[in-house]
Design a protein around this motif. Sequence first.
Motif, mmCIF file in Angstrom:
data_model
loop_
_atom_site.group_PDB
_atom_site.id
_atom_site.type_symbol
_atom_site.label_atom_id
_atom_site.label_comp_id
_atom_site.label_asym_id
_atom_site.label_seq_id
_atom_site.Cartn_x
_atom_site.Cartn_y
_atom_site.Cartn_z
ATOM 1 N N ASP A 1 12.637 66.276 85.632
ATOM 2 C CA ASP A 1 13.812 66.925 85.044
ATOM 3 C C ASP A 1 13.641 67.156 83.542
ATOM 4 O OD1 ASP A 1 13.846 64.231 84.454
ATOM 5 O OD2 ASP A 1 16.020 64.035 84.668
ATOM 6 N N ILE A 2 12.628 67.947 83.209
ATOM 7 C CA ILE A 2 12.369 68.264 81.799
ATOM 8 C C ILE A 2 12.344 69.771 81.615
ATOM 9 C CG2 ILE A 2 11.149 66.101 81.298
ATOM 10 C CD1 ILE A 2 8.504 67.578 81.666
ATOM 11 N N SER A 3 12.479 70.201 80.379
ATOM 12 C CA SER A 3 12.509 71.634 80.080
ATOM 13 C C SER A 3 11.128 72.252 80.254
ATOM 14 C CB SER A 3 12.979 71.858 78.643
ATOM 15 O OG SER A 3 11.977 71.414 77.735
ATOM 16 N N ASP A 4 11.118 73.564 80.387
ATOM 17 C CA ASP A 4 9.852 74.277 80.509
ATOM 18 C C ASP A 4 8.970 74.063 79.276
ATOM 19 O OD1 ASP A 4 11.426 75.831 78.797
ATOM 20 O OD2 ASP A 4 11.162 77.679 79.927
ATOM 21 N N SER A 5 9.576 74.027 78.113
ATOM 22 C CA SER A 5 8.817 73.793 76.876
ATOM 23 C C SER A 5 8.190 72.410 76.864
ATOM 24 C CB SER A 5 9.712 73.953 75.649
ATOM 25 O OG SER A 5 10.151 75.287 75.540
ATOM 26 N N LEU B 1 3.557 68.677 77.491
ATOM 27 C CA LEU B 1 2.885 67.599 78.215
ATOM 28 C C LEU B 1 1.537 68.048 78.776
ATOM 29 C CD1 LEU B 1 5.910 65.938 80.064
ATOM 30 C CD2 LEU B 1 4.598 65.005 78.136
ATOM 31 N N LEU B 2 1.483 69.280 79.265
ATOM 32 C CA LEU B 2 0.209 69.799 79.780
ATOM 33 C C LEU B 2 -0.823 69.906 78.660
ATOM 34 C CD1 LEU B 2 1.311 72.533 82.340
ATOM 35 C CD2 LEU B 2 0.433 70.221 82.808
ATOM 36 N N LEU B 3 -0.402 70.368 77.496
ATOM 37 C CA LEU B 3 -1.340 70.458 76.377
ATOM 38 C C LEU B 3 -1.826 69.076 75.941
ATOM 39 C CD1 LEU B 3 0.301 73.358 74.364
ATOM 40 C CD2 LEU B 3 -1.959 73.386 75.450
ATOM 41 N N THR B 4 -0.954 68.098 75.985
ATOM 42 C CA THR B 4 -1.378 66.723 75.695
ATOM 43 C C THR B 4 -2.406 66.270 76.730
ATOM 44 O OG1 THR B 4 0.727 66.189 74.648
ATOM 45 C CG2 THR B 4 -0.578 64.330 75.477
ATOM 46 N N LYS C 1 -9.686 77.608 76.975
ATOM 47 C CA LYS C 1 -9.026 78.911 77.029
ATOM 48 C C LYS C 1 -7.602 78.781 77.572
ATOM 49 C CE LYS C 1 -9.504 83.651 78.656
ATOM 50 N NZ LYS C 1 -10.357 84.626 79.356
ATOM 51 N N THR C 2 -7.428 77.995 78.620
ATOM 52 C CA THR C 2 -6.091 77.774 79.170
ATOM 53 C C THR C 2 -5.183 77.119 78.142
ATOM 54 O OG1 THR C 2 -6.976 77.594 81.422
ATOM 55 C CG2 THR C 2 -4.811 76.613 81.021
ATOM 56 N N SER C 3 -5.733 76.183 77.378
ATOM 57 C CA SER C 3 -4.953 75.502 76.335
ATOM 58 C C SER C 3 -4.501 76.493 75.274
ATOM 59 C CB SER C 3 -5.783 74.390 75.694
ATOM 60 O OG SER C 3 -6.108 73.410 76.644
ATOM 61 N N TRP C 4 -5.391 77.383 74.871
ATOM 62 C CA TRP C 4 -5.033 78.405 73.891
ATOM 63 C C TRP C 4 -3.877 79.257 74.434
ATOM 64 C CZ3 TRP C 4 -6.852 83.572 75.233
ATOM 65 C CH2 TRP C 4 -6.298 84.560 74.412
ATOM 66 N N MET C 5 -3.964 79.656 75.695
ATOM 67 C CA MET C 5 -2.931 80.510 76.271
ATOM 68 C C MET C 5 -1.586 79.795 76.353
ATOM 69 S SD MET C 5 -4.978 82.506 79.242
ATOM 70 C CE MET C 5 -6.060 83.876 78.835
ATOM 71 N N LEU C 6 -1.602 78.537 76.764
ATOM 72 C CA LEU C 6 -0.340 77.782 76.822
ATOM 73 C C LEU C 6 0.227 77.552 75.434
ATOM 74 C CD1 LEU C 6 -1.119 75.149 79.616
ATOM 75 C CD2 LEU C 6 0.278 77.228 79.798
ATOM 76 N N ASP C 7 -0.650 77.305 74.470
ATOM 77 C CA ASP C 7 -0.201 77.132 73.092
ATOM 78 C C ASP C 7 0.403 78.433 72.562
ATOM 79 O OD1 ASP C 7 -0.048 75.456 70.645
ATOM 80 O OD2 ASP C 7 -1.451 76.955 69.852
ATOM 81 N N ALA C 8 -0.213 79.567 72.888
ATOM 82 C CA ALA C 8 0.324 80.865 72.466
ATOM 83 C C ALA C 8 1.694 81.111 73.112
ATOM 84 C CB ALA C 8 -0.651 81.985 72.825
#
Length: 164
Positions: free
Chosen positions: A95-99, A104-107, A144-151
Amino acid sequence: MNYLGLDSGKTKKTVEELNILLADYHLYYQKLRNFHWNVIGKNFFDLHEKFEELYDDAKLKVDEIAERILTLRYQPTSNLSDYLKDSNLKESPSDISDSKMIELLLTDHGFLLKQMRKVVEVADAGGDEGTIDLIGAYIRELEKTSWMLDAWKMKTTEQHKPVK
């Protein structure tokens, strides 16, 4: 181990690190399933689809890591209790926000990349080019995935740092 021409003592160290990465990828996979099922809000369609894409990829990597361990003539860890104990990652609430999900994924990506680099370092010391090649490709893809999620989480007024 003779058919691969690798030193079994050095390979054992590589396998130990691969088993930690296997545990990490299992927790990462489940976290992505959690987020896929539980994302809500205006970004639902984009993130629901992206999380599915990411967990499909993680599922393949779980299998490839386990098969690499088997190729090296060792047994991959295969119990959830061991994954929870061995992983660098932690479970996440639903139950957490999309942001917060992206944060958490980037961590987790940071932990995964650190473990992958450790695998490469140990595999290099053992002359294990097969493992280096496999994990090196994973590193490139996850960066690359991290860059995209960060963007995705950046504000449109933010910019990347210029090179001076």
